[in-house]
Scaffold this active site. Structure first.
Site, PDB file in Angstrom:
ATOM      1  N   SER A 152     -18.114  25.626 -39.919  1.00 22.89           N
ATOM      2  CA  SER A 152     -16.968  26.455 -39.558  1.00 22.89           C
ATOM      3  C   SER A 152     -15.666  25.662 -39.731  1.00 22.89           C
ATOM      4  O   SER A 152     -15.350  25.240 -40.834  1.00 22.89           O
ATOM      5  CB  SER A 152     -17.137  26.984 -38.134  1.00 22.89           C
ATOM      6  OG  SER A 152     -16.224  28.006 -37.851  1.00 22.89           O
TER       7      SER A 152
ATOM      8  N   ASP B 125     -22.901  35.899 -42.382  1.00 27.14           N
ATOM      9  CA  ASP B 125     -21.638  35.491 -41.761  1.00 27.14           C
ATOM     10  C   ASP B 125     -20.522  36.480 -42.097  1.00 27.14           C
ATOM     11  O   ASP B 125     -20.280  36.768 -43.263  1.00 27.14           O
ATOM     12  CB  ASP B 125     -21.276  34.095 -42.257  1.00 27.14           C
ATOM     13  CG  ASP B 125     -20.192  33.406 -41.450  1.00 27.14           C
ATOM     14  OD1 ASP B 125     -19.373  34.090 -40.824  1.00 27.14           O
ATOM     15  OD2 ASP B 125     -20.172  32.160 -41.455  1.00 27.14           O
TER      16      ASP B 125
ATOM     17  N   HIS C 194     -22.463  34.014 -38.189  1.00 22.88           N
ATOM     18  CA  HIS C 194     -21.755  32.745 -38.113  1.00 22.88           C
ATOM     19  C   HIS C 194     -22.313  31.865 -36.995  1.00 22.88           C
ATOM     20  O   HIS C 194     -22.405  30.641 -37.134  1.00 22.88           O
ATOM     21  CB  HIS C 194     -20.265  33.017 -37.882  1.00 22.88           C
ATOM     22  CG  HIS C 194     -19.402  31.800 -37.981  1.00 22.88           C
ATOM     23  ND1 HIS C 194     -19.170  31.148 -39.174  1.00 22.88           N
ATOM     24  CD2 HIS C 194     -18.729  31.092 -37.035  1.00 22.88           C
ATOM     25  CE1 HIS C 194     -18.371  30.104 -38.962  1.00 22.88           C
ATOM     26  NE2 HIS C 194     -18.106  30.049 -37.677  1.00 22.88           N
TER      27      HIS C 194
END
Length: 350
Positions: free
Chosen positions: A140, A294, A323
């Site tokens: 991320s 995601d 995610h």
């Protein structure tokens, strides 16, 4: 302001390193910038076994330790020196809530991904004496920092593994993140960043947590009622006792600091806006690893960037957890990441 959540008891052990004043890309300065660092394993004599792991939004070194680091894993402290650096604004390193007045809280300066990476570079070169990193890996916002490292310091990064993140944030993701920010700042208790405690911003943090539930997981996650597998009896139980419980004690200004730089992550700032030129600077052997479901960083967005990297492989991770598969709730997803990282670490590099 004091916040027991950001403590050694909850997130330790970590060490604080004062890297001096950090002048920021947006013009501000963090005086006496502290980086909170957790180290697993030891440097070898050649100093060529160092792995750098930057943190993601809201995350600290502790969740990375719990999900990704351990004997027999790809990130094996018996083989590597694994350096987990908490990003600026995450509550352990210099952040709005732990910076004394007048520069803290709502007056904390704007920070960019590039500021984090320059600070980390100062740490690993001047404090730790490293000239090369065997691997930079992060998920991320950690992926954003991984890309920034590989583009900014191509001679230093031998391997790179951006997981569930992009080198340049998209307009779509910018808008996603804007709703997270507005959920917090629209709470009357936010008081322009000068609240007394996170409890004053309770409703904003709850809205923020719900939006993370919508975006962070996936439609398939909810269709399969995966939250029941994780031990929650209903959707409401999951939202209150997992999502809200996770975010409710965090400092809102810290979250906003991280969100602002997340929105503006862009390695092409180093090449006049030319993303192809920026990614073309990468010399690291790179594995690009999106999560298949995601919604923040869809595989197609990651694949478009992968095509611009000279020595890269596209390694999507199959999961219905979206995610937030990064949190480790899907053991199969973590096993896939481990396999990819082991292969990457075994790859010969120049």
């Amino acid at each position: 302001m004091e916040n027991a959540y950001y403590s050694q008891a909850v997130h330790g052990p970590f060490e604080l390193h004062d890297i001096g004043n950090l002048e920021l890309e947006e013009g501000g300065t963090i005086r006496g910038c502290n980086l909170a660092v957790a180290t697993h394993g030891r440097l070898n004599a050649a100093k060529d076994n160092a792995i750098l792991v930057p943190t993601w939004y809201s995350g600290t070194n502790k969740i990375l330790e719990q999900v990704f680091i351990g004997p027999g894993r790809a990130l094996d402290p018996e083989k590597y020196c694994i350096i987990v650096v908490n990003q600026i604004g995450n509550g352990l390193s210099s952040s709005p809530h732990n910076t004394p007045a007048p520069a803290g809280a709502g007056h904390f300066p704007r920070v960019r991904i590039g500021d984090d990476v320059r600070a980390q570079h100062r740490l690993v070169t001047q404090v730790l004496g490293l000239e090369r990193l065997a691997l930079v890996v992060g998920g991320s916002m950690g992926a954003q920092q991984t890309y920034e490292w590989a583009v900014r310091y191509p001679e230093m990064v031998q391997r790179a593994a951006p997981i569930a993140g992009t080198a340049r944030n998209t307009e779509h993701d910018f808008l996603f993140t804007e709703t997270l920010c507005e959920a917090i700042t629209s709470d009357p208790g936010f008081a322009r960043g000068f609240y007394r405690s996170p409890e004053d911003v309770r409703e904003g943090l709850l809205r923020h947590a719900k939006m993370w539930a919508v975006m962070g997981w996936s439609t398939e996650f909810f269709q399969a009622k995966r939250y029941r597998t994780l031990g929650f009896s209903s959707l409401d139980d999951f939202i209150v006792n997992f999502m809200f419980a996770y975010f409710s004690t965090m400092d809102p200004n810290n979250l906003l600091c991280m969100a602002w730089k997340w929105q503006r992550g862009d390695v092409s700032r180093m090449t006049g806006g030319d993303l192809r030129a920026a990614l073309g600077r990468i010399r690291a052997k790179t594995f690009v690893m999106p999560m298949s479901s995601d919604m923040f960083f869809p595989p197609a967005d990651c694949q478009a960037e992968w095509r611009l990297i000279p020595d890269a492989e596209f390694r999507p991770v199959e999961t219905i957890d979206g995610h937030l598969a990064l949190f480790g709730a899907d053991p199969n997803a973590i096993a896939q990441i481990d396999r990819h990282l082991k292969e990457l670490l075994a790859a010969k590099v120049a």
